[in-house]
Write a protein that holds these residues in place. Structure first.
Motif, PDB file in Angstrom:
ATOM      1  N   LEU A 243       0.850  -1.190   0.000  1.00  0.00           N
ATOM      2  CA  LEU A 243       0.000   0.000   0.000  1.00  0.00           C
ATOM      3  C   LEU A 243       0.883   1.236   0.000  1.00  0.00           C
ATOM      4  N   HIS A 244       0.725   2.076  -1.028  1.00  0.00           N
ATOM      5  CA  HIS A 244       1.496   3.304  -1.150  1.00  0.00           C
ATOM      6  C   HIS A 244       0.558   4.493  -0.937  1.00  0.00           C
ATOM      7  N   CYS A 245       0.679   5.164   0.195  1.00  0.00           N
ATOM      8  CA  CYS A 245      -0.137   6.350   0.461  1.00  0.00           C
ATOM      9  C   CYS A 245       0.669   7.607   0.122  1.00  0.00           C
ATOM     10  N   ASN A 246      -0.030   8.742   0.063  1.00  0.00           N
ATOM     11  CA  ASN A 246       0.597   9.982  -0.407  1.00  0.00           C
ATOM     12  C   ASN A 246       1.256   9.766  -1.773  1.00  0.00           C
ATOM     13  N   ALA A 247       0.584   8.981  -2.611  1.00  0.00           N
ATOM     14  CA  ALA A 247       1.160   8.585  -3.895  1.00  0.00           C
ATOM     15  C   ALA A 247       0.152   8.820  -5.025  1.00  0.00           C
ATOM     16  N   PRO A 248      -0.062  10.097  -5.404  1.00  0.00           N
ATOM     17  CA  PRO A 248      -1.039  10.386  -6.465  1.00  0.00           C
ATOM     18  C   PRO A 248      -0.569   9.902  -7.832  1.00  0.00           C
ATOM     19  N   VAL A 249      -1.486   9.291  -8.565  1.00  0.00           N
ATOM     20  CA  VAL A 249      -1.240   8.831  -9.928  1.00  0.00           C
ATOM     21  C   VAL A 249      -1.759   9.898 -10.885  1.00  0.00           C
ATOM     22  N   VAL A 250      -0.988  10.256 -11.880  1.00  0.00           N
ATOM     23  CA  VAL A 250      -1.419  11.303 -12.810  1.00  0.00           C
ATOM     24  C   VAL A 250      -1.893  10.745 -14.149  1.00  0.00           C
ATOM     25  N   ARG A 251      -1.512   9.480 -14.441  1.00  0.00           N
ATOM     26  CA  ARG A 251      -1.893   8.937 -15.742  1.00  0.00           C
ATOM     27  C   ARG A 251      -1.810   7.422 -15.736  1.00  0.00           C
ATOM     28  N   ILE A 252      -2.764   6.791 -16.395  1.00  0.00           N
ATOM     29  CA  ILE A 252      -2.677   5.367 -16.688  1.00  0.00           C
ATOM     30  C   ILE A 252      -2.054   5.235 -18.068  1.00  0.00           C
ATOM     31  N   LEU A 253      -0.979   4.482 -18.159  1.00  0.00           N
ATOM     32  CA  LEU A 253      -0.240   4.349 -19.410  1.00  0.00           C
ATOM     33  C   LEU A 253      -0.917   3.333 -20.323  1.00  0.00           C
ATOM     34  N   ILE A 254      -1.248   3.776 -21.526  1.00  0.00           N
ATOM     35  CA  ILE A 254      -1.888   2.903 -22.512  1.00  0.00           C
ATOM     36  C   ILE A 254      -1.054   2.931 -23.795  1.00  0.00           C
ATOM     37  N   GLU A 255      -0.629   1.769 -24.230  1.00  0.00           N
ATOM     38  CA  GLU A 255       0.125   1.643 -25.479  1.00  0.00           C
ATOM     39  C   GLU A 255      -0.469   0.520 -26.321  1.00  0.00           C
ATOM     40  N   ASN A 256      -0.683   0.811 -27.601  1.00  0.00           N
ATOM     41  CA  ASN A 256      -1.237  -0.187 -28.520  1.00  0.00           C
ATOM     42  C   ASN A 256      -2.524  -0.812 -27.964  1.00  0.00           C
ATOM     43  N   LYS A 257      -3.385   0.085 -27.434  1.00  0.00           N
ATOM     44  CA  LYS A 257      -4.693  -0.306 -26.916  1.00  0.00           C
ATOM     45  C   LYS A 257      -4.589  -1.265 -25.723  1.00  0.00           C
ATOM     46  N   LYS A 258      -3.502  -1.153 -24.976  1.00  0.00           N
ATOM     47  CA  LYS A 258      -3.313  -2.012 -23.813  1.00  0.00           C
ATOM     48  C   LYS A 258      -2.751  -1.183 -22.653  1.00  0.00           C
ATOM     49  N   ALA A 259      -3.379  -1.319 -21.463  1.00  0.00           N
ATOM     50  CA  ALA A 259      -2.861  -0.648 -20.270  1.00  0.00           C
ATOM     51  C   ALA A 259      -1.608  -1.373 -19.806  1.00  0.00           C
ATOM     52  N   ILE A 260      -0.534  -0.623 -19.625  1.00  0.00           N
ATOM     53  CA  ILE A 260       0.743  -1.251 -19.276  1.00  0.00           C
ATOM     54  C   ILE A 260       1.306  -0.768 -17.945  1.00  0.00           C
ATOM     55  N   GLY A 261       0.714   0.284 -17.364  1.00  0.00           N
ATOM     56  CA  GLY A 261       1.240   0.791 -16.111  1.00  0.00           C
ATOM     57  C   GLY A 261       0.648   2.137 -15.751  1.00  0.00           C
ATOM     58  N   ILE A 262       1.307   2.819 -14.831  1.00  0.00           N
ATOM     59  CA  ILE A 262       0.848   4.125 -14.365  1.00  0.00           C
ATOM     60  C   ILE A 262       2.025   5.087 -14.300  1.00  0.00           C
ATOM     61  N   GLU A 263       1.700   6.369 -14.336  1.00  0.00           N
ATOM     62  CA  GLU A 263       2.724   7.401 -14.139  1.00  0.00           C
ATOM     63  C   GLU A 263       2.385   8.177 -12.882  1.00  0.00           C
ATOM     64  N   MET A 264       3.377   8.347 -12.007  1.00  0.00           N
ATOM     65  CA  MET A 264       3.183   9.041 -10.746  1.00  0.00           C
ATOM     66  C   MET A 264       3.388  10.541 -10.920  1.00  0.00           C
ATOM     67  N   ALA A 265       3.047  11.288  -9.883  1.00  0.00           N
ATOM     68  CA  ALA A 265       3.191  12.741  -9.923  1.00  0.00           C
ATOM     69  C   ALA A 265       4.646  13.165 -10.089  1.00  0.00           C
ATOM     70  N   ASP A 266       5.581  12.346  -9.611  1.00  0.00           N
ATOM     71  CA  ASP A 266       7.005  12.670  -9.745  1.00  0.00           C
ATOM     72  C   ASP A 266       7.598  12.135 -11.048  1.00  0.00           C
ATOM     73  N   LYS A 267       6.711  11.725 -11.976  1.00  0.00           N
ATOM     74  CA  LYS A 267       7.100  11.223 -13.315  1.00  0.00           C
ATOM     75  C   LYS A 267       7.581   9.780 -13.305  1.00  0.00           C
ATOM     76  N   GLU A 268       7.668   9.156 -12.131  1.00  0.00           N
ATOM     77  CA  GLU A 268       8.048   7.741 -12.088  1.00  0.00           C
ATOM     78  C   GLU A 268       6.983   6.907 -12.788  1.00  0.00           C
ATOM     79  N   LYS A 269       7.410   5.911 -13.538  1.00  0.00           N
ATOM     80  CA  LYS A 269       6.488   5.017 -14.229  1.00  0.00           C
ATOM     81  C   LYS A 269       6.554   3.630 -13.586  1.00  0.00           C
ATOM     82  N   VAL A 270       5.375   3.084 -13.307  1.00  0.00           N
ATOM     83  CA  VAL A 270       5.272   1.767 -12.682  1.00  0.00           C
ATOM     84  C   VAL A 270       4.553   0.852 -13.662  1.00  0.00           C
ATOM     85  N   LEU A 271       5.212  -0.187 -14.092  1.00  0.00           N
ATOM     86  CA  LEU A 271       4.636  -1.103 -15.070  1.00  0.00           C
ATOM     87  C   LEU A 271       3.932  -2.268 -14.380  1.00  0.00           C
TER      88      LEU A 271
END
Length: 500
Positions: A243-271
């Motif tokens: 559980l990651h609190c104080n961790a706002p997500v700014v975008r769900i990453l979608i490539e080639n019509k497939k969700a592959i991860g998320i992008e955090m407010a600090d620009k970190e990408k989690v696949l």
């Protein structure tokens, strides 16, 4: 990623998100929940002020009756267990109108007796109402698998277990609460049926709500909303979830019509292999993935607040001396008119938390006032400057306090203000669309909103939210979390291990 180490990332740590996280772990996935706030829980929340605890969410918890499918879900996610204690409440609520006082009791026969004594002229409608509440007690939200995945035997079983529900729908499913109230002659009974839920609600929903109370399927877990959330968090962590609190997500990453991860407010990408969106669905469409993924059904419902209205509230909490306020339960009463959110208020409710001694210091109790607000009122609050907003809140608190003391003179000099929150609070804390703390209202003549929790054109993205089925609320949220993982597990041919 290897087959046995597939990863699910969940955006949002409310009830739906926690449910999805727990079921994800039971299905053998690595699971991470990302929550923007300091604590999980979303709208199922409570907080402390001046040595008191304020509960925001649970008025009653549907699914507390042992042996029901929903009770099993609540037990699986750790919200309830065999040791859970429930509040000793004997009523749904009380309405005061003029010199008359009428209560919907947990004991249905007591309600029947009180209503008949108050208005013998309404005997026929009273008898019918009581009979149909008994029928409505059979109603259960599907909790084993999504309705679109149910087979013929599932529907046969559901039909047998809820054999009397078609009677309820035939008699009360085509009228709203305002129309139901007009079936009665006595002014207090007319008022009774439009007090608790918005008058626009389809009447059958009200019967189901009251039936959950009378049947023992709608109890209040002791400790309130935050305590229940903490139990769910502990269950998730015990199973090895992250559980990651104080961790706002700014975008769900979608490539080639497939969700592959998320992008955090600090620009970190989690696949991840799968993404579950457990936030407010407008937040998802508007910011996380873009409105191009919003199909016609979602668009039409969000665009038409006449057919699909949303409601929130202005609420204020106070602490009072027990000797000055010895009432129990929720009480509705008329008051001298005032405005809040641009809406004229002539009737308010006050709820006593006397059943929660830990919510206030010895000799004190927390009482809370709720004033309904709708889309129009949200826009009013939203249009204010910061200074205007704070000023209007203070005006609302002053008006509420004066009217409480007018109705209950013993409170004068024996109550203290704790906190006030509005539709904007729900928007700020939960990104709730129009400040709504539930989903679309189910109105008469309008098809009740329900979607699968999938998005056309996007693979590996699932929706676990109260918004996928009207009118939302905790039962929809917790089952939505389960169903999202159920779909993923079916896709991967995995089983959910309930013995973990």
């Amino acid at each position: 990623m290897s087959e046995n180490k597939k990863r699910i990332v969940i955006v949002g740590g409310g009830i739906a998100g926690l449910s999805a996280g727990i079921y994800g772990k039971l299905a053998g996935y690595n699971v991470d929940i990302y929550e923007k706030n300091p604590v999980a829980g979303g709208e199922c929340m409570g907080w402390n002020r001046k040595g008191c605890h304020i509960d925001n969410c649970i008025h009653w918890l549907t699914g507390t009756k042992k042996g029901t499918a929903l009770r099993k879900v609540w037990e699986t996610v750790g919200a309830l267990d065999e040791h859970t204690e429930f509040a000793d409440c004997d009523s749904f609520y009380t309405s005061i109108k003029g010199d008359s006082r009428v209560t919907l009791w947990k004991d249905l026969e007591r309600t029947k007796s009180e209503l008949l004594k108050l208005s013998p002229d309404d005997a026929m409608e009273i008898e019918k109402f009581i009979e149909y509440v008994k029928y409505a007690a059979e109603c259960e939200i599907p909790a084993e698998k999504p309705m679109d995945a149910m087979g013929i035997m599932d529907y046969i079983h559901m039909g047998v277990s809820m054999a009397d529900m078609p009677k309820v729908m035939k008699e009360y499913g085509s009228i709203d609460l305002e129309e139901l109230s007009k079936r009665f002659k006595h002014p207090a009974l007319k008022q009774l049926f439009t007090d608790y839920l918005p008058k626009e609600y389809v009447a059958s929903s009200f019967l189901v709500s009251y039936a959950s109370i009378t049947s023992g399927n709608g109890e209040i877990p002791m400790g309130g909303s935050l305590a229940m959330v903490k139990r769910m968090v502990n269950q998730f962590l015990r199973l090895g979830g992250n559980l990651h609190c104080n961790a706002p997500v700014v975008r769900i990453l979608i490539e080639n019509k497939k969700a592959i991860g998320i992008e955090m407010a600090d620009k970190e990408k989690v696949l991840a292999d799968y993404i579950i969106s457990s936030v407010d669905t407008m937040e998802m469409f508007d910011r996380l993935i873009g409105k191009k993924y919003m199909d016609a059904k979602w668009q039409s419902c969000y665009a038409d607040n006449e057919k699909y209205p949303l409601f929130s509230a202005v609420q204020a909490a106070f602490v009072a001396d027990k000797t000055a306020y010895d009432r129990k339960g929720t009480i509705f009463f008329d008051c001298s008119p005032f405005e809040t959110g641009g809406r004229k208020v002539e009737r308010i409710s006050v709820k006593s938390y006397e059943y929660e001694p830990e919510f206030a210091p010895t000799g004190k109790i927390v009482i809370q006032v709720n004033i309904p607000q709708f889309d129009k009122e949200y826009l009013y609050w939203k249009g204010l400057t910061k200074e205007e907003y704070e000023s209007r809140k203070k005006e609302a608190v002053k008006a509420i306090e004066e009217r409480l003391q007018m109705q209950f003179p013993s409170l004068l000099g024996h109550m203290e203000f704790l906190d006030c929150w509005t539709p904007i609070t729900y928007e700020r804390y939960c990104n709730a669309y129009h400040g709504a703390y539930m989903g679309f209202i189910t109105r008469k003549g309008v098809k009740s909103f329900r979607v699968k929790g999938l998005l056309k054109g996007v693979q590996n993205l699932y929706i676990a939210s109260q918004w996928i089925m009207a009118p939302g609320g905790l039962p929809v949220a917790v089952t939505a979390g389960k169903f999202a993982v159920w779909r993923i597990a079916c896709k991967d041919k995995r089983m959910i291990d309930y013995n973990n």
